[in-house]
Every structure is written in C-alpha cells, then in structure tokens.
Design a protein around this motif. Sequence first.
Motif, PDB file in Angstrom:
ATOM      1  N   LEU A  96       0.829  -1.216   0.000  1.00 50.28           N
ATOM      2  CA  LEU A  96       0.000   0.000   0.000  1.00 50.28           C
ATOM      3  C   LEU A  96       0.861   1.263   0.000  1.00 50.28           C
ATOM      4  CD1 LEU A  96      -2.907  -0.914   2.427  1.00 50.28           C
ATOM      5  CD2 LEU A  96      -3.018  -0.599  -0.042  1.00 50.28           C
ATOM      6  N   TRP A  97       1.990   1.241   0.697  1.00 50.06           N
ATOM      7  CA  TRP A  97       2.868   2.403   0.722  1.00 50.06           C
ATOM      8  C   TRP A  97       3.386   2.705  -0.678  1.00 50.06           C
ATOM      9  CZ3 TRP A  97       8.102   3.527  -0.056  1.00 50.06           C
ATOM     10  CH2 TRP A  97       8.525   4.732   0.485  1.00 50.06           C
ATOM     11  N   PHE A  98       3.862   1.677  -1.382  1.00 48.51           N
ATOM     12  CA  PHE A  98       4.347   1.900  -2.747  1.00 48.51           C
ATOM     13  C   PHE A  98       3.205   2.302  -3.678  1.00 48.51           C
ATOM     14  CE2 PHE A  98       8.081  -0.614  -1.421  1.00 48.51           C
ATOM     15  CZ  PHE A  98       9.054   0.295  -1.806  1.00 48.51           C
ATOM     16  N   TRP A  99       2.022   1.736  -3.490  1.00 47.63           N
ATOM     17  CA  TRP A  99       0.862   2.102  -4.305  1.00 47.63           C
ATOM     18  C   TRP A  99       0.512   3.573  -4.116  1.00 47.63           C
ATOM     19  CZ3 TRP A  99      -1.513   0.818  -8.451  1.00 47.63           C
ATOM     20  CH2 TRP A  99      -2.803   1.243  -8.689  1.00 47.63           C
ATOM     21  N   PHE A 100       0.515   4.044  -2.883  1.00 54.68           N
ATOM     22  CA  PHE A 100       0.199   5.454  -2.622  1.00 54.68           C
ATOM     23  C   PHE A 100       1.279   6.384  -3.175  1.00 54.68           C
ATOM     24  CE2 PHE A 100      -2.534   4.038   1.145  1.00 54.68           C
ATOM     25  CZ  PHE A 100      -3.667   4.060   0.370  1.00 54.68           C
ATOM     26  N   ILE A 101       2.526   5.968  -3.130  1.00 47.36           N
ATOM     27  CA  ILE A 101       3.595   6.769  -3.740  1.00 47.36           C
ATOM     28  C   ILE A 101       3.366   6.861  -5.240  1.00 47.36           C
ATOM     29  CG2 ILE A 101       6.072   6.831  -4.271  1.00 47.36           C
ATOM     30  CD1 ILE A 101       5.453   7.695  -1.451  1.00 47.36           C
ATOM     31  N   PHE A 102       3.038   5.744  -5.881  1.00 53.11           N
ATOM     32  CA  PHE A 102       2.755   5.717  -7.313  1.00 53.11           C
ATOM     33  C   PHE A 102       1.571   6.626  -7.653  1.00 53.11           C
ATOM     34  CE2 PHE A 102       0.362   3.655 -10.814  1.00 53.11           C
ATOM     35  CZ  PHE A 102       1.281   3.850 -11.833  1.00 53.11           C
ATOM     36  N   LEU A 103       0.496   6.539  -6.870  1.00 53.40           N
ATOM     37  CA  LEU A 103      -0.665   7.400  -7.110  1.00 53.40           C
ATOM     38  C   LEU A 103      -0.339   8.871  -6.876  1.00 53.40           C
ATOM     39  CD1 LEU A 103      -3.633   5.366  -5.619  1.00 53.40           C
ATOM     40  CD2 LEU A 103      -3.036   5.695  -8.014  1.00 53.40           C
ATOM     41  N   SER A 104       0.519   9.175  -5.915  1.00 60.44           N
ATOM     42  CA  SER A 104       0.919  10.567  -5.669  1.00 60.44           C
ATOM     43  C   SER A 104       1.704  11.130  -6.847  1.00 60.44           C
ATOM     44  CB  SER A 104       1.770  10.661  -4.402  1.00 60.44           C
ATOM     45  OG  SER A 104       1.038  10.249  -3.288  1.00 60.44           O
ATOM     46  N   VAL A 105       2.587  10.319  -7.408  1.00 61.70           N
ATOM     47  CA  VAL A 105       3.362  10.772  -8.573  1.00 61.70           C
ATOM     48  C   VAL A 105       2.431  11.017  -9.760  1.00 61.70           C
ATOM     49  CG1 VAL A 105       5.083  10.030 -10.264  1.00 61.70           C
ATOM     50  CG2 VAL A 105       5.521   9.730  -7.834  1.00 61.70           C
ATOM     51  N   LEU A 106       1.502  10.093 -10.001  1.00 62.41           N
ATOM     52  CA  LEU A 106       0.552  10.283 -11.099  1.00 62.41           C
ATOM     53  C   LEU A 106      -0.331  11.510 -10.889  1.00 62.41           C
ATOM     54  CD1 LEU A 106      -0.704   6.718 -12.076  1.00 62.41           C
ATOM     55  CD2 LEU A 106       0.803   8.239 -13.323  1.00 62.41           C
ATOM     56  N   SER A 107      -0.756  11.733  -9.659  1.00 62.46           N
ATOM     57  CA  SER A 107      -1.572  12.914  -9.369  1.00 62.46           C
ATOM     58  C   SER A 107      -0.777  14.200  -9.577  1.00 62.46           C
ATOM     59  CB  SER A 107      -2.089  12.857  -7.935  1.00 62.46           C
ATOM     60  OG  SER A 107      -2.948  11.764  -7.771  1.00 62.46           O
TER      61      SER A 107
END
Length: 122
Positions: A34-45
């Motif tokens: 989940l931590w890596f997923w949220f980092i990925f979503l933050s970069v995309l956002s």
Amino acid sequence: MHLPQIGPSGSVQKFDGLCVLPLNIVNEKIYVFLWFWFIFLSVLSGISLIYRCCVIVGPKMRLYLLRAKCRIASSDQVETIANKCEVGDWFVLYQLGKNIDPLIFKEVMSDLAKKLEGKETV
C-alpha cells in the motif's frame, strides 16, 4: 507473555503472545504494498496536476491539443478559435471533440471560426 483466560470447559487456557506473529508478517507485506501504491498514485496525481496547470496557463498548449483533436479541420480555423476562446470555451470544445464524429466536429469548428472572424452573421 502468558495471558490466562477461561475456556469453554471452565479450565484456564494459556495463550502465548507469539501466536499473532504470522498475521503481523502478512500485515507488514500489505502495508508495504500500500505504501508503494500510494507513492505511485501521488506521482501520477502530481503529473496530472502539472498537466492541468500547463493547459490552464498556456494558450499554446490549448492550441496544440485542439489541433490534435481536430486534425481534419483547417489549422487557421483552429488557431482562430483557440486565440479567441477562454479556457472554459476550450474545455467544452475539447470534450465535444472527444465525443462526436470527427467530420461533424470539423463542421462545428469551421462554423465557429466563421462566426468568430465575423464573416457570417448569427
């Protein structure tokens, strides 16, 4: 650590605190994912936010996107429309270009360009 509890038969049962460790390992893997997923979503956002800011601030970017959406229309007409329209007008035209047939969109663009140039009366 032993935690005495009374079981269903009335006898004292001893539970060891170590029995929950396998569950903690699974939880750890889930939280790392989940931590890596949220980092990925933050970069995309962040990339999406930068893109939207460029579209709002840059009229050249809006012109480029409108030309890409209506390739069969005359580039002079598209440039006339992009220069005389605000961001909201551009957004409506861009969404319209996404959702209708390209030939119909070309006609809409040519009619709109004529009206904006003043060659045709309403």
